[in-house]
Motif scaffolding. Sequence first.
Motif, PDB file in Angstrom:
ATOM      1  N   HIS A   1       0.807  -1.219   0.000  1.00 56.22           N
ATOM      2  CA  HIS A   1       0.000   0.000   0.000  1.00 56.22           C
ATOM      3  C   HIS A   1       0.845   1.277   0.000  1.00 56.22           C
ATOM      4  N   LEU A   2       1.662   1.474   1.031  1.00 51.71           N
ATOM      5  CA  LEU A   2       2.400   2.724   1.159  1.00 51.71           C
ATOM      6  C   LEU A   2       3.438   2.905   0.052  1.00 51.71           C
ATOM      7  N   THR A   3       4.088   1.803  -0.323  1.00 50.91           N
ATOM      8  CA  THR A   3       5.100   1.897  -1.383  1.00 50.91           C
ATOM      9  C   THR A   3       4.480   2.352  -2.697  1.00 50.91           C
TER      10      THR A   3
ATOM     11  N   GLU B   1      11.997   9.760  -1.057  1.00 50.34           N
ATOM     12  CA  GLU B   1      12.429   8.387  -0.800  1.00 50.34           C
ATOM     13  C   GLU B   1      11.325   7.612  -0.074  1.00 50.34           C
ATOM     14  N   TYR B   2      11.252   6.302  -0.331  1.00 50.34           N
ATOM     15  CA  TYR B   2      10.192   5.487   0.261  1.00 50.34           C
ATOM     16  C   TYR B   2      10.301   5.408   1.779  1.00 50.34           C
ATOM     17  N   GLY B   3      11.489   5.625   2.296  1.00 47.46           N
ATOM     18  CA  GLY B   3      11.668   5.564   3.752  1.00 47.46           C
ATOM     19  C   GLY B   3      11.438   6.888   4.456  1.00 47.46           C
TER      20      GLY B   3
ATOM     21  N   PHE C   1       6.816  11.758   4.616  1.00 46.47           N
ATOM     22  CA  PHE C   1       6.039  11.505   3.411  1.00 46.47           C
ATOM     23  C   PHE C   1       5.121  10.302   3.603  1.00 46.47           C
ATOM     24  N   LYS C   2       5.596   9.275   4.297  1.00 49.75           N
ATOM     25  CA  LYS C   2       4.766   8.106   4.584  1.00 49.75           C
ATOM     26  C   LYS C   2       3.544   8.509   5.401  1.00 49.75           C
ATOM     27  N   LYS C   3       3.767   9.410   6.361  1.00 47.90           N
ATOM     28  CA  LYS C   3       2.668   9.904   7.181  1.00 47.90           C
ATOM     29  C   LYS C   3       1.656  10.647   6.308  1.00 47.90           C
ATOM     30  N   LEU C   4       2.158  11.392   5.344  1.00 47.27           N
ATOM     31  CA  LEU C   4       1.308  12.141   4.422  1.00 47.27           C
ATOM     32  C   LEU C   4       0.413  11.195   3.626  1.00 47.27           C
ATOM     33  N   MET C   5       0.979  10.100   3.150  1.00 49.32           N
ATOM     34  CA  MET C   5       0.209   9.118   2.383  1.00 49.32           C
ATOM     35  C   MET C   5      -0.909   8.505   3.228  1.00 49.32           C
TER      36      MET C   5
ATOM     37  N   SER D   1      -2.108  11.348  -6.965  1.00 40.49           N
ATOM     38  CA  SER D   1      -1.541  10.251  -6.186  1.00 40.49           C
ATOM     39  C   SER D   1      -2.551   9.132  -5.948  1.00 40.49           C
ATOM     40  N   GLU D   2      -3.708   9.506  -5.436  1.00 40.76           N
ATOM     41  CA  GLU D   2      -4.632   8.536  -4.868  1.00 40.76           C
ATOM     42  C   GLU D   2      -5.270   7.600  -5.894  1.00 40.76           C
ATOM     43  N   THR D   3      -5.801   8.149  -6.982  1.00 38.64           N
ATOM     44  CA  THR D   3      -6.575   7.309  -7.898  1.00 38.64           C
ATOM     45  C   THR D   3      -5.709   6.267  -8.621  1.00 38.64           C
ATOM     46  N   THR D   4      -4.548   6.684  -9.122  1.00 41.04           N
ATOM     47  CA  THR D   4      -3.694   5.752  -9.863  1.00 41.04           C
ATOM     48  C   THR D   4      -3.098   4.698  -8.941  1.00 41.04           C
ATOM     49  N   SER D   5      -2.670   5.105  -7.753  1.00 46.52           N
ATOM     50  CA  SER D   5      -2.091   4.125  -6.825  1.00 46.52           C
ATOM     51  C   SER D   5      -3.151   3.117  -6.378  1.00 46.52           C
TER      52      SER D   5
END
Length: 502
Positions: free
Chosen positions: A181-183, A202-204, A208-212, A313-317
């Motif tokens: 999911h997050l990746t 960066e994925y780590g 940014f992870k919190k933002l997702m 971001s949201e729809t394509t992922s």
Amino acid sequence: MDSIVSVFGSFVNWDVKSLLLFTAVFILTADYFKNRRSGSFPPGPHALPIVGNLFTIDYKRTHESMTQVELAERYGDVYSLQMGQVWVVVLNRLKVLKEGLVTQGDSLADRPDLPLLLDIAHGQGLIFSSGNTWKQQRRFALSTLKYFGFGKKSLEPIILDEFTHCAKDFNSYKGKPFNPHLTINNVVSNIICSLIFGHRFEYGDEKFKKLMKWFDKGLQIQASIWAQLYNSFPWLMRRLPGPHQTVQHIWDDVKDFIRVEIKEHKQNWDPSDQRDYIDCYLNEIQMGKGQADNTFDEEHLVICAWDLFLAGSETTSTTLRWAFLYMAKYPEIQAKVQTEIDKVIGQSRQPSMDDRTNLPYIDAVLHEIQRMGNIAPLSLPHVTNKEVQLGGYTIPKGVIIIPNLTSVLFDKNEWETPNTFNPGHFLNEEGKFVKPAAFIPFSAGKRVCLGENLAKMELFLFFTSFMQHFTFSMPAGVKPVMDFEFGVTLGPLDYEICVTSR
């Protein structure tokens, strides 16, 4: 004396009861006359006083509630709901949606002034603005993003380079189960980030992870009953705690994140060297100063960047997460996809958009994933800016319109097997790709998704690259769960998957 007090007490007691009774009758009568509609208004279920049909809908499956027997099949393709003190008209099936969004497109081009969204975005930005503001911002966004390769071949290297980062991440799990999911959110977000902010994350990156995660939660709350209550009774809900307050804090944090990016851009901004959307917007602010109808300012930039960031971001992922799940559920279809890739592209080079016409089966599978995934089940709300005639009914100015895309994407009159995953929906007898008119996941008309071309490019290049390099399967003993989590977008329930290198 006691008898006088007793009589007076009884009088006061009765007077209070009378006042309460009068107040209740007055409120109910006022509600009735306020919400009374003419015989030419679309029919709908009986509405309760004050709250209307707020509790008629199952908010965990809103799109299904609006499509099934209780509503669409009972009241027709154009019907109404009273959501608190707000009237909503729902459009079902292709003919009616085209009539509303295309034929009557000018009359339905605006967005409603929903209190929750007004408190968050203040009528600014690209998605929920209307009139001159929307026209100016959309025109600028399209021209600027096209300049940086939006939907063009020049963007291919950025997408394919992002895939190589993702492939390394997927390979690190060595075929063991993990949640993608997050990746995947990060992968797709990095494409729009390169256009807006001029760089990837960066994925780590913990921030940014919190933002997702905020994106997912925020979109779920905005499609919940809490949002409906807020929009119906804003004067009350603004003063009460609950998820409707949480969503505002979420979007405030996202906007603060964007403000930091803008501040960093301003510190080394050079008008002669425009690197991304923010740079171009800052230049537009300077050029537009003093113009009477100018809508460009820094706060508008924050909301526009937020809109692009979220929508890009949201729809394509979410579509790609559905894609992995469908490939794991139907390994025979996955194998056929991989065979076509091996035949046309092979393993020695990366895919290109030029390959698309030679990969009809992949194109068909991708479109069927989008149809079944049903990412934007109710599109986004419109509002009538004048009285219109739709489906034989008269709809006054100021009524919210909900285009029920679900009713089209799963219409038994449009699709051979509407509730079954079937790439054949998009293939003719010769095996060539065809796109039925009922395929409208990006909506239609003047408000069609701004990022449609980018989404198509991302989906094709990412999906083809994943299928070229990996095979997707469920962990041993686990069957794919195809249920969804309802929000503004419709995503699969979180799952773990095994990704093995080919």
